[in-house]
Write an enzyme that holds these catalytic residues in place. Structure first.
Site, short mmCIF file in Angstrom:
data_model
loop_
_atom_site.label_atom_id
_atom_site.label_comp_id
_atom_site.label_asym_id
_atom_site.label_seq_id
_atom_site.Cartn_x
_atom_site.Cartn_y
_atom_site.Cartn_z
N SER A 41 0.83 -1.15 0.02
CA SER A 41 -0.09 -0.04 0.11
C SER A 41 0.95 1.28 0.05
CB SER A 41 -1.01 -0.14 1.16
OG SER A 41 -2.28 -0.62 1.02
N LYS A 44 0.51 3.33 -2.91
CA LYS A 44 -0.87 4.11 -3.24
C LYS A 44 -0.94 5.65 -3.31
CE LYS A 44 -3.67 0.81 -1.22
NZ LYS A 44 -4.64 0.33 -0.01
N TYR A 166 -2.73 -2.83 -10.56
CA TYR A 166 -2.76 -2.46 -9.23
C TYR A 166 -1.94 -3.62 -8.61
CZ TYR A 166 -4.32 -2.26 -4.25
OH TYR A 166 -4.28 -2.41 -3.04
N TYR A 218 -4.67 4.37 7.62
CA TYR A 218 -5.77 3.71 7.90
C TYR A 218 -6.54 4.19 9.02
CZ TYR A 218 -3.31 0.13 5.11
OH TYR A 218 -2.55 -0.01 3.85
N VAL A 236 1.37 -3.79 3.75
CA VAL A 236 1.11 -4.98 4.55
C VAL A 236 2.10 -5.86 4.84
CG1 VAL A 236 -1.62 -5.34 4.72
CG2 VAL A 236 -0.28 -6.01 2.78
N1 GLN Z 1 -1.88 -5.48 -2.12
C1 GLN Z 1 -2.38 -5.06 -0.78
C2 GLN Z 1 -4.15 -5.27 -0.99
O1 GLN Z 1 -4.63 -4.52 -1.81
C3 GLN Z 1 -2.03 -3.75 -0.44
C4 GLN Z 1 -2.80 -3.47 0.95
C5 GLN Z 1 -1.97 -3.04 2.10
O2 GLN Z 1 -0.61 -2.99 1.81
N2 GLN Z 1 -2.48 -2.58 3.17
O3 GLN Z 1 -4.65 -5.69 -0.17
#
Ligand code: GLN
Length: 578
Positions: A41, A44, A166, A218, A236
């Site tokens: 993430s 993003k 993505y 988050y 994550v």
């Molecule tokens: N690729 C992961 C997902 O879309 C990324 C989520 C994350 O890093 N919080 O679930």
């Protein structure tokens, strides 16, 4: 550790790395800082920045909002009011963003994205195919989100295509060190401090950081801003990226996650760094810099244009009205405001203002109109402005009418001239009397007169050349005479530097004349003019036949030298105080 993407569960939970990258490119690293892991993430905000760069704000905001969501990162929902994802930091918003890039660029999108991330990290990056495949096969929830977006017309083409990009974006393999460099690039308004490359516009980086501030961690985002106070983003796989705008980038890697899906140790590290180093965004020291390196006036600092007695006493009396400001640093709004306030304060007592910009590394564009307005007010009040050493700055057209000098000494001379006579340049006229009658006033004129020869000089002609025998002495009748030597400056370069400029009535060349040593520097008549010359052989005759007159002449020269030396000593001592 995250295991909903099976491949992520294979990471070593004990890996732990911390890297700080400063805005000027220094890197501090400890622990497992070169272990590769996937960005997840943390990609993003960057893909959002790329979308803004490629498509513009208006088009991007039609598909994804900028409000914090208060829902889990992987919520299968849209904002009921707008019908689009609430922000690009949750999965729905990120997939919508990447789908826009995919739609706009087509087959080349993956290469472009990877190049963009590589530029940010200053290293060629690649995709971890195992993690990509793992998420592709197991990412049913993201697939559901993507189809929901298609149904809501947020995605207008094949929902699988944007989703695929993505997954690839999340599987970009980076190290803790890479992340810190990416963070530092955000700290530097989009310029990579290692490569110097300008990757994103400051306006785009500002928006990315704003979203990281409100939505980056988050549902912990509020808590995070409260305690740590930095825009940040977690992934994550265990990475955390945090930015202290204008100062540094921070990255941590540790795969164990807390209940929010943020790296537990990453959070603890950032909290501690923020507290111990005082980096909270809302804890800013108001007095960190000053744009004024030194403020003085023309009684403390004088040009190397030697002045006659009358000018000298006028400068001693009124020199305080030539105000000299040496500015410094990167002039942003806060510095500019301080500078303007100081100019305003000084303008009540000043008749001339000299602004020296050699130590200014940058003037932010928004400051030029403010400076121009202030200078125009000075002009209306009849206070002339002289600019010094600003050749390295992209000077705003509004400032080009003001006189500028590439040497401080020349600028100071111009400012003194403005005070003394009202003109920038002064080329003093000869008096009616031969000028030597002033310097040699105690020597019998009957004896001196036959020895003095008048010489005519063209503009730029050398009166004295370095290395010559010092067998005559000069007294200026008209015009200006400058002596320069090549001095090594702080940058290591040698530059011709003025030692002194002599005006009518002043004696020069006397040092070698007395010592018998060769000439140590050139003396050039810059304006053209006349000067008197006394040859050593005539002086020797005088010694022989009129020793008393020769003593008187030497005393007069000693007096003159003493006065010059006294002036130099005062200037040197004053400069130590500055
Ligand atoms: N690729 C992961 C997902 O879309 C990324 C989520 C994350 O890093 N919080 O679930």
């Amino acid at each position: 550790m995250a295991d909903y993407i099976p491949e992520l569960a294979r990471a070593n939970p004990d890996h732990f790395g911390i890297v700080l990258a400063t805005a000027d490119g220094r890197i501090y690293a400890v622990g497992d800082t070169d272990v590769p892991f996937t960005i997840q993430s943390i990609s993003k905000p960057f893909s959002y920045g790329l979308a803004l760069k490629l498509l513009g704000r208006e088009q991007v905001q039609r598909k994804v909002g900028v409000e914090p969501s208060g829902e889990a990162f992987n919520a299968i929902s849209l904002d009921p009011q707008t019908g689009i994802p609430r922000n690009p930091m949750i999965n729905a918003g990120a997939i919508a963003t990447t789908a826009q890039i995919s739609h706009a660029i087509g087959a080349d999108a993956e290469r472009l994205l990877l190049e963009f991330f590589s530029d940010l990290a200053n290293r060629p990056l690649s995709i971890d195919q195992a993690v990509y495949r793992s998420e592709c096969e197991s990412g049913h929830r993201n697939r559901a989100i993507s189809h929901l977006l298609r149904n809501a017309q947020v995605i207008e083409t094949d929902p699988e295509q944007g989703l695929d990009l993505y997954f690839r974006q999340c599987a970009i393999s980076i190290t803790c060190r890479d992340l810190a460099v990416m963070a530092a690039t955000l700290a530097c308004q989009g310029s990579n401090p290692l490569s110097g490359d300008h990757i994103l516009e400051p306006e785009i980086v500002t928006r990315m950081l704003a979203l990281m501030g409100t939505c980056g961690m988050y549902d912990y985002a509020g808590h995070w801003l409260y305690d740590v106070g930095m825009p940040a983003k977690s992934g994550v796989a265990g990475g955390v990226l945090a930015v202290v705008p204008g100062r540094l980038g921070i990255a941590t890697y540790s795969p164990r996650l807390d209940a929010y899906g943020n790296s537990s140790r990453g959070i603890a590290v950032c909290e501690e760094i923020s507290q111990r180093l005082g980096l909270h965004l809302y804890n800013q020291n108001p007095g960190l810099t000053t744009p004024i390196r030194r403020s003085s006036n023309a009684t403390f600092q004088q040009s190397r244009r030697l002045r006659n007695t009358q000018e000298e006493s006028q400068l001693a009396e009124q020199g305080g009205q030539v105000r000299i400001l040496h500015a410094q640093g990167v002039i942003d709004f806060a510095d500019c405001e301080l500078l303007l306030a100081e100019i305003q304060r000084l303008s009540n007592k000043a008749r001339v203002l000299l602004l020296d910009l050699v130590q200014v590394t940058e003037v932010q564009p928004l400051c030029w109109p403010l400076l121009a307005t202030q200078f125009e007010l000075l002009r209306q009040r009849g206070i002339p402005l002289v600019l010094s050493r600003c050749q390295h700055l992209p000077l705003d057209p509004a400032l080009t009418p003001y006189p500028r000098y590439s040497s401080f000494d020349e600028a100071l001379e111009a400012a003194e001239n403005l005070l003394l006579g009202g003109a920038l340049h002064s080329n003093p006229e000869a008096g009616d009397q031969p000028s030597w009658t002033h310097v040699l006033k105690d020597v019998d004129p009957e004896l001196i007169e036959p020895m003095m020869r008048l010489r005519r000089l063209e503009p730029g002609e050398a009166v004295i050349e370095r290395g010559q025998a010092g067998d005559s002495l000069f007294i200026a009748q008209s015009g200006l005479y400058s002596t320069t030597v090549d001095l090594q400056e702080l940058d290591g370069q040698f530059r011709a530097t003025r030692m002194a400029t002599f005006a009518p009535g002043m004696c020069f060349g006397e040092i070698a004349f007395i010592s018998g040593l060769p000439r140590s520097a050139d003396v050039i008549c810059t304006t053209g003019g006349f000067c008197w010359e006394l040859l050593r052989e005539d002086f020797d005759q005088l010694r022989l036949h009129h020793p008393q007159a020769a003593i008187q002449l030497l005393l007069a020269l000693a007096n003159d030298l003493g006065a010059k030396l006294g002036r130099t000593n005062v200037q040197l001592s004053l400069m130590e105080q500055l």
